[in-house]
Design an enzyme around this catalytic site. Structure first.
Site, PDB file in Angstrom:
ATOM      1  N   LYS A   1       2.280  -3.368   6.606  1.00  0.00           N
ATOM      2  CA  LYS A   1       2.713  -3.509   5.202  1.00  0.00           C
ATOM      3  C   LYS A   1       4.229  -3.302   5.092  1.00  0.00           C
ATOM      4  O   LYS A   1       4.922  -4.014   4.379  1.00  0.00           O
ATOM      5  CB  LYS A   1       1.979  -2.500   4.319  1.00  0.00           C
TER       6      LYS A   1
ATOM      7  N   TYR B   1      -1.787  -0.145  10.407  1.00  0.00           N
ATOM      8  CA  TYR B   1      -2.066  -0.873   9.146  1.00  0.00           C
ATOM      9  C   TYR B   1      -0.883  -0.703   8.197  1.00  0.00           C
ATOM     10  O   TYR B   1      -0.330  -1.683   7.685  1.00  0.00           O
ATOM     11  CB  TYR B   1      -3.345  -0.339   8.492  1.00  0.00           C
TER      12      TYR B   1
ATOM     13  N   SER C   1       0.828  -1.209   0.000  1.00  0.00           N
ATOM     14  CA  SER C   1       0.000   0.000   0.000  1.00  0.00           C
ATOM     15  C   SER C   1       0.858   1.253   0.000  1.00  0.00           C
ATOM     16  O   SER C   1       1.979   1.243   0.510  1.00  0.00           O
ATOM     17  CB  SER C   1      -0.886  -0.005   1.247  1.00  0.00           C
TER      18      SER C   1
HETATM   19  C1  WQD Z   1      -9.385   9.768   1.009  1.00  0.00           C
HETATM   20  C2  WQD Z   1      -9.598  11.250   1.271  1.00  0.00           C
HETATM   21  C3  WQD Z   1      -9.893  11.805   3.589  1.00  0.00           C
HETATM   22  C4  WQD Z   1     -13.719   9.676   4.064  1.00  0.00           C
HETATM   23  C5  WQD Z   1      -6.828   4.649   2.736  1.00  0.00           C
HETATM   24  C6  WQD Z   1      -5.722   3.784   3.209  1.00  0.00           C
HETATM   25  C7  WQD Z   1      -4.930   3.257   2.047  1.00  0.00           C
HETATM   26  C8  WQD Z   1      -5.833   2.583   1.069  1.00  0.00           C
HETATM   27  C9  WQD Z   1      -6.938   3.526   0.634  1.00  0.00           C
HETATM   28  C10 WQD Z   1      -5.644   0.259   1.605  1.00  0.00           C
HETATM   29  C11 WQD Z   1      -8.836  11.770   2.479  1.00  0.00           C
HETATM   30  C12 WQD Z   1     -11.158  12.097   2.801  1.00  0.00           C
HETATM   31  C13 WQD Z   1     -12.538  10.191   3.552  1.00  0.00           C
HETATM   32  C14 WQD Z   1     -14.758  10.559   4.428  1.00  0.00           C
HETATM   33  C15 WQD Z   1     -13.409  12.423   3.742  1.00  0.00           C
HETATM   34  N1  WQD Z   1      -6.356   1.405   1.623  1.00  0.00           N
HETATM   35  N2  WQD Z   1     -12.387  11.546   3.395  1.00  0.00           N
HETATM   36  N3  WQD Z   1     -14.560  11.913   4.253  1.00  0.00           N
HETATM   37  O1  WQD Z   1      -7.099   7.489   3.818  1.00  0.00           O
HETATM   38  O2  WQD Z   1      -6.304   8.151   1.472  1.00  0.00           O
HETATM   39  O3  WQD Z   1      -6.277   5.784   2.149  1.00  0.00           O
HETATM   40  O4  WQD Z   1      -7.617   3.945   1.813  1.00  0.00           O
HETATM   41  O5  WQD Z   1      -4.602   0.034   1.069  1.00  0.00           O
HETATM   42  O6  WQD Z   1      -3.995   2.362   2.570  1.00  0.00           O
HETATM   43  O7  WQD Z   1      -4.859   4.581   3.994  1.00  0.00           O
HETATM   44  O8  WQD Z   1      -8.453   6.889   1.764  1.00  0.00           O
HETATM   45  O9  WQD Z   1     -10.798   7.109   1.134  1.00  0.00           O
HETATM   46  O10 WQD Z   1     -10.204   7.067   3.608  1.00  0.00           O
HETATM   47  O11 WQD Z   1      -9.637   9.081   2.247  1.00  0.00           O
HETATM   48  O12 WQD Z   1     -13.246  13.658   3.594  1.00  0.00           O
HETATM   49  O13 WQD Z   1     -15.872  10.154   4.916  1.00  0.00           O
HETATM   50  O14 WQD Z   1     -10.977  11.472   1.548  1.00  0.00           O
HETATM   51  O15 WQD Z   1      -9.627  12.833   4.548  1.00  0.00           O
HETATM   52  O16 WQD Z   1      -8.406  13.093   2.190  1.00  0.00           O
HETATM   53  P1  WQD Z   1      -7.000   7.189   2.368  1.00  0.00           P
HETATM   54  P2  WQD Z   1      -9.852   7.476   2.227  1.00  0.00           P
END
Ligand code: WQD
Length: 327
Positions: free
Chosen positions: A147, A143, A118
């Protein structure tokens, strides 16, 4: 080729299984269905329900399924927020299961593996776009640490026995769904990730989206990520499989588009291309989030001959198409 897919009932695993079968491979899926869904497993795949933490269960699959050419390892917990609350569960599950897998593979002389890593291994990147030779010593959550540790374990395994062939795939943010609408992202409870949350708001299963902060140093203040279509990601696994089957060694590859989109840009694209409203409100930042993250994907293009074909319109339409079809 005969490929064993661990975690093949999950979101990325199921899309990769479809792609493997569409490419003419024989596929065996092993999954405990804790977060995956049996209906996501391609009907032509052979399925074994089992837990990678149970050595006899995975060992018996290798006993029954002779001639496995390679393994793709998706099995593991992946919710960043949950890992902060339950670190022991994440270390036990993700590390333990991988150690068991490698021992059993070794005993059966199967030494070709593609590992689901990841972009979180990069922690807070020193600059952008992120390259594979960037520092991967500190993630911002347990998490991501699992990895990093597993990548280290696999590197040490290769040093001890260079007949292993290992691809470490560092995913950015997978979204979207198979064009058929038969498989997609289907979290069991309130989604942690952005796209499945947007989809549930659009589908009126949730009231509104909370945007976690608009005071980052980005184009509009909201978080920027490298969203990649899950089918492009699946195709990357096929290319990585070809690499491990035809090369000796271990290497890491970014699987991203190289383009960053902010939260609000993704919301607006979803609304525009699906012609539907997505109510949202701006709230405070989420702990552990970074401002921006997007890939330099040139290494995967040069070495794996892989690049993305789907754009943000495909991603937002396919994400919603899956949910509409499965109302
Ligand atoms: C994306 C953006 C949030 C939810 C994670 C893991 C990564 C991978 C993908 C496994 C950020 C914003 C989110 C919400 C929001 N998974 N957000 N409101 O955190 O970049 O990555 O998922 O491999 O390892 O770390 O993804 O989709 O949670 O967030 O504003 O309800 O959306 O702040 O900027 P992230 P995400």
């Amino acid at each position: 080729m005969k490929i064993l897919v661990l975690g093949g009932a999950g979101y990325i695993g199921s899309h990769t299984v479809y792609r493997l079968i569409e490419s003419g491979n024989e596929v065996v899926v092993f999954d405990n269905l804790e977060t995956g869904h049996i209906e996501a497993v391609h009907p032509k795949a052979k399925f074994y329900k089992g837990d990678l933490r149970n050595r006899s269960e995975i060992d018996s699959v290798f006993d029954k399924e002779k001639g496995i050419d390679a393994v793709i390892h998706f099995a593991g917990y992946k919710a960043v927020g949950e890992s902060v609350k339950k670190p022991l569960m994440y270390y036990r599950n993700n590390i333990d299961s991988t150690l068991t897998l490698c021992e059993v593979m070794n005993e059966h002389n199967v030494k070709n593996i593609v590992f689901s890593s990841s972009a979180t291994v990069y922690g807070t990147p020193k600059s952008l776009p992120i390259k594979e030779n960037f520092d991967v010593t500190h993630a911002t959550n347990p998490y991501g640490e699992t990895k990093i540790m597993i990548e280290r374990i696999l590197n040490d395994l290769y040093v001890s026995d260079n007949t292993w062939n290992i691809a470490l795939l560092r995913y950015f943010n997978p979204i979207g769904a198979h064009k058929s609408g038969l498989i997609g992202e289907n979290p069991n409870d309130i989604p942690n990730n952005l796209m499945p949350y947007i989809v549930k708001v659009a589908n009126k299963e949730l009231k509104e989206l909370s945007v976690f902060g608009n005071d980052y140093d980005t184009i509009d203040g909201t978080g920027v990520r490298d969203y990649i279509h899950v089918v492009d990601l699946a195709k990357g696994h096929i290319k990585a499989l070809n690499w491990v089957l035809n090369n000796n060694g271990i290497d890491a590859f970014n699987l991203g588009t190289g383009n960053g989109y902010s939260v609000l840009e993704l919301v607006e694209a979803f609304k525009k291309f699906n012609n539907i409203d997505v109510p949202y409100k701006i709230v405070g930042r989420r702990d552990g989030d970074i401002a921006s993250c997007y890939a330099d994907a040139s290494k995967a293009k040069d070495i794996l001959d892989w690049s993305c074909t789907y754009n943000i319109e495909d991603m937002v339409k396919d994400s919603y198409n899956y949910v509409k079809g499965n109302k």
